[in-house]
Enzyme design. Structure first.
Site, PDB file in Angstrom:
ATOM      1  N   SER A 108     -60.604  70.464  12.161  1.00  0.00           N
ATOM      2  CA  SER A 108     -61.599  71.252  12.907  1.00  0.00           C
ATOM      3  C   SER A 108     -62.487  72.056  11.967  1.00  0.00           C
ATOM      4  O   SER A 108     -63.675  72.250  12.239  1.00  0.00           O
ATOM      5  CB  SER A 108     -60.903  72.208  13.869  1.00  0.00           C
ATOM      6  OG  SER A 108     -60.105  71.473  14.764  1.00  0.00           O
TER       7      SER A 108
ATOM      8  N   TYR B  54     -52.094  65.880  16.310  1.00  0.00           N
ATOM      9  CA  TYR B  54     -52.834  67.121  16.024  1.00  0.00           C
ATOM     10  C   TYR B  54     -53.070  67.871  17.326  1.00  0.00           C
ATOM     11  O   TYR B  54     -53.827  67.428  18.186  1.00  0.00           O
ATOM     12  CB  TYR B  54     -54.164  66.759  15.350  1.00  0.00           C
ATOM     13  CG  TYR B  54     -55.034  67.932  14.938  1.00  0.00           C
ATOM     14  CD1 TYR B  54     -54.569  69.240  14.890  1.00  0.00           C
ATOM     15  CD2 TYR B  54     -56.369  67.721  14.569  1.00  0.00           C
ATOM     16  CE1 TYR B  54     -55.378  70.283  14.501  1.00  0.00           C
ATOM     17  CE2 TYR B  54     -57.195  68.761  14.173  1.00  0.00           C
ATOM     18  CZ  TYR B  54     -56.691  70.039  14.147  1.00  0.00           C
ATOM     19  OH  TYR B  54     -57.502  71.081  13.773  1.00  0.00           O
TER      20      TYR B  54
ATOM     21  N   LYS C 209     -49.322  68.314  13.342  1.00  0.00           N
ATOM     22  CA  LYS C 209     -49.883  69.604  12.966  1.00  0.00           C
ATOM     23  C   LYS C 209     -50.077  70.371  14.258  1.00  0.00           C
ATOM     24  O   LYS C 209     -50.822  69.926  15.138  1.00  0.00           O
ATOM     25  CB  LYS C 209     -51.242  69.425  12.271  1.00  0.00           C
ATOM     26  CG  LYS C 209     -51.997  70.745  12.080  1.00  0.00           C
ATOM     27  CD  LYS C 209     -53.432  70.569  11.603  1.00  0.00           C
ATOM     28  CE  LYS C 209     -54.132  71.929  11.575  1.00  0.00           C
ATOM     29  NZ  LYS C 209     -55.573  71.829  11.302  1.00  0.00           N
TER      30      LYS C 209
END
Lengths: 323, 323, 323, 323
Positions: B73, B164, B192
């Site tokens: 991001s 993610y 993650k």
């Protein structure tokens, strides 16, 4: 405990100069340890069932709790009358050895009612009060309003107060800046934070550490992580059911046995979620029955668990080796 | 790294039998350690500034990172074209010693685009791909849909995939039951998790541990707590700025020096919040400039910080002793 | 339509002085009426099914729509490639009489991509573009950033732009103050608001009415209420299925037959909820099949409806007399 | 009114057979019209200021309200003691002509307290009670629990009950399916819905219309839209300040003068937002002072407006031509 009370009673005489009094470490009430926020048993007709309460208290007596929280969210306090709230605290105080703290929920929506309730709780024998954030007009409950509220309550309370942040019920997070400022008040000794945001908990510990301000984890699900970042204890619904195990987890943390702590922590997460966020107090009371306590029914509008929920609850305990 | 790639290329031949292949511990790509999710520098005209990128990469080379995340991001990937996303990965791979992992973001909204992007990232030299949860039609993104999506991507990807979860951007939490099921896929090696819910992170570690599934903290704010409950590393925006310090924190955790770790963790919380939730990528890039990296401007619609925000950002670093 | 295009092409020459040009009522593109945000049919292999699309367009041709929205949220645009997005618009334009508007979704996360896509849509024959709020970095998407974004897009777009607020997908509400300011841009002619907050819609109409700014309801569920407070039309997913009926509702509203309108409105609410918030695009496509259109499958990760959902969907149409 | 009371007193005798009694249209209490949810004035010392209350009531007497809501959210009821809540209702009843309804808030968290409060309100002279959704344990407040709660309250209440949905304070939306079922109870005559979701309001009107169930808009911001879809009145905070104007809007709606209604509706939106969502009760009380009513201070923890808020509030009235 007498010493503690005298200490604070003495302080109260000088309430107007509290702000300027320098604090010595150790003067403050030591909150460190585990507390079950006890459930309130009811008879089939819906009255407070003091006999069942006494039975539970007897059993809790053999567990190394630091004390009991009476009238936390798990105590169905919003469903009790003012009189019932006070009577239950009196009963708990009478049943408990003085070495165990009684932390009594005294939070109400208005400042004046909270002040009055705190005084009543002190009279009923509580060692300190747990004061939930007022929240109904949450759009106006900013830092200023909350600082004002807690300062007024702390100024007038004969016993120390513990801040209580429980966003799952209040949809409000007591801002960290407000906590930092409030931590400087000599009669505000700590916070119970049930939100589970470990970054926030770390920050609160860090930013208040010059104040001997004590942070309690509000749930068994993140108890070990909270200890690792500096919390001194926990108020854990699950301790109503698996009290010995929660105390053991705390002991592993405070003695630095983190690997063992981790293994125990893992097995407590699902049972803890089951009796809190997932199924709430009806599940907590049901699980208490399985483990030899008196749980019983909730007051309406809290309904008993459905069959599916019940099976699910049982699985959350059995798959982790507790049933 | 060659060994790793061969290992997985080999596996790929048997892609249809992946599910039945028994997994041996150690076979999986070892993700353990710290990764900065690198920022993408732009020229004043808004092109990718490869020269500045190279400068940053040179500096990162001297820090004991496990690898770099490219197109997380913080890399402004939603603002890059498909070609730019791949080119940046190629550039990073070329600049980095093979001992450092390149984890490349390949998530798109559709399954087919994600599959294609994962292949492109593999061709560009990525060691594994980081696949964000699709979220636009979040009302339909239940466990079934997400399991289906990730399974298709993992079945076809030539390199391992890392799940993610970043609810602050996607407003979606990949359900724990989906993670547990996906952890059994031989080509899905970890997650993650940027949400910061430490109870959830603990539960993920616990429920997937028979699978050699690796959990990475998605932020420096709860890195120590995540290590304490079993995470093996972190992808931390703050590592773009204070990379050495974040690695030191990780090292303190893995070597069991929890008290020292705690002291360092405390001082990283506010700077971390400042470059993430509070002020976002413009702050991250600004802070990078202060610490000798090339940050520069963001692509529109991300605006530069206001004067007040800038001062606030600076204070969050200086009050913790970093500026 | 030629006149419209010329009008705006002319304006474009003076793009630098747009801000100072005084606007005459009537100059702006008249958006008033109903638009289905058309679904994109796919073949079993997942390609765009242009033949099915053409069949649907033929049928839509006999319904008194003001035009079609192509690449709205219901068109699965996040699952299409850039080329597919443009091709579909070109195909729709070719199939549609020039009296029908083609409003093409051109919103991307970055300003530069949105500018480029808007130009492509104009080249493909769109009459105006529908520009969704960028949202991935929602913490930074305040009024300033959004005003900056939309102004840049509007400055450079060869065709008028319509703002697009769809908080159910973006978790962002374009602030009313930003809308008021943007309504003054000569190339921003209106907004599609899908949030359903009728107070907000009223306020937008009221505060922009000196600008000949046109408000379209983003759903059939509150279409009548929106007309009653000053909206001029609607972009309604349900119009893909019950197009004639939605147009009839609009006609009852514009002719002041509010009592009849109310009766029809009631019967559209549940079918509308079913094909939007409740079950999404898979339900929309399924219902299209029931009513003689080509719906077909969605692209992954959107899964087909479960049996239970299917029955529930059918009930929402049949219990309101449509099946 | 006597007739109404007798009617329900009579019904009460047959409480056990209520469910089977067929309902005739017209039997139910007619709720149609406008109600201010009155503010509770306090003296500087914080007691209820009955003299100021009486002054307000005298002024409200000249406005064509259908009645008054006493102890709605705007009455600061969570800050009043049980005795104060009842006393205020008694005072209002005494001051009001019998042609005006007194709708008294009797909602508490527990079913038993709500039942008792409803009885007290009836004894104090209320015509009906307004019962807010219990919400503290919102995770368990599903349709079953809420249906159970309201049914018990309605079964035992000597006067009709009105459901009260106010998600801005409770973070709970009473599910539509629960409302539909509850609308069949002969002692549940309507709902005040403050959420502002016009689709939901339309659906409630539509799905309960065989029951003579009456829907009241909970705010002046969407009053006209609510009338347009079938609501019969409104409980509007703004009516404490601009009572005549809110009644005029209602009259324009019921007489079908929609265009005039729209113009008036527009000008009420911003003042309404200002005294509700934006600045809350402190703003409501301040605005009351400007318009000749006794507003005064709020109980703590509600603080007075800041200077900036005050100016902003004034602008919201003056820019719409009211100051």
């Amino acid at each position: 405990m007498l010493a503690r009370i005298c200490n604070y009673a003495h302080r109260r005489e000088f309430s107007s100069v509290w702000r300027s009094v320098s604090q010595h470490a150790g003067q403050r009430l030591d909150l460190g340890g585990i507390y079950p926020p006890i459930a309130t048993p009811f008879t089939q007709k819906g009255s407070v069932d003091y006999q069942s309460l006494d039975e539970n208290l007897r059993k809790y007596g053999s567990i190394p709790f630091r004390g009991l929280v009476v009238q936390g969210s798990n105590g169905e306090y919003p469903y009790l009358t003012t009189e019932e709230r006070i009577d239950v605290v009196r009963r708990v105080r009478a049943a408990l050895p003085t070495s165990k703290l009684v932390m009594a929920g005294s939070g109400c929506e208005s400042t004046r009612a909270t002040i009055q309730m705190s005084e009543s709780m002190a009279s009923a024998g509580a060692d300190c009060v747990l004061v939930v954030t007022p929240c109904f007009y949450h759009g106006r409950m900013n830092s200023s309003a909350l600082i004002h509220h807690y300062t007024q309550v702390a100024d007038s309370s004969p016993i120390p107060i513990v801040l209580y942040n429980v966003p799952a019920n209040t949809f409000l997070d007591l801002p960290v800046d407000a906590i930092i400022q409030l931590s400087q008040h000599p009669n505000i000794v700590g916070i119970k934070d049930s939100g589970g945001d470990i970054t926030r908990i770390s920050l609160i510990v860090y930013k208040t550490r010059s104040q001997d301000f004590q942070v309690l984890a509000g749930s068994a699900g993140f108890l070990m992580a909270a200890y690792s970042v500096g919390a001194v204890g926990g108020v854990c619904a699950l301790a109503n059911v698996l009290g010995q195990q929660v105390c053991e987890l705390a002991q592993l943390c405070t003695s630095g046995q983190w690997d063992k702590a981790k293994e125990l922590q893992y097995r407590l997460i699902e049972p803890n979620l089951a009796v809190t966020r997932k199924f709430g107090i009806p599940a907590l009371k049901q699980a208490m029955e399985w483990f030899g306590y008196k749980g019983g029914v909730c007051r309406s509008p809290l309904l008993p668990l459905s069959e599916v929920e019940l099976e699910n609850l049982q699985a959350d305990f059995s798959s982790n080796g507790w049933l």
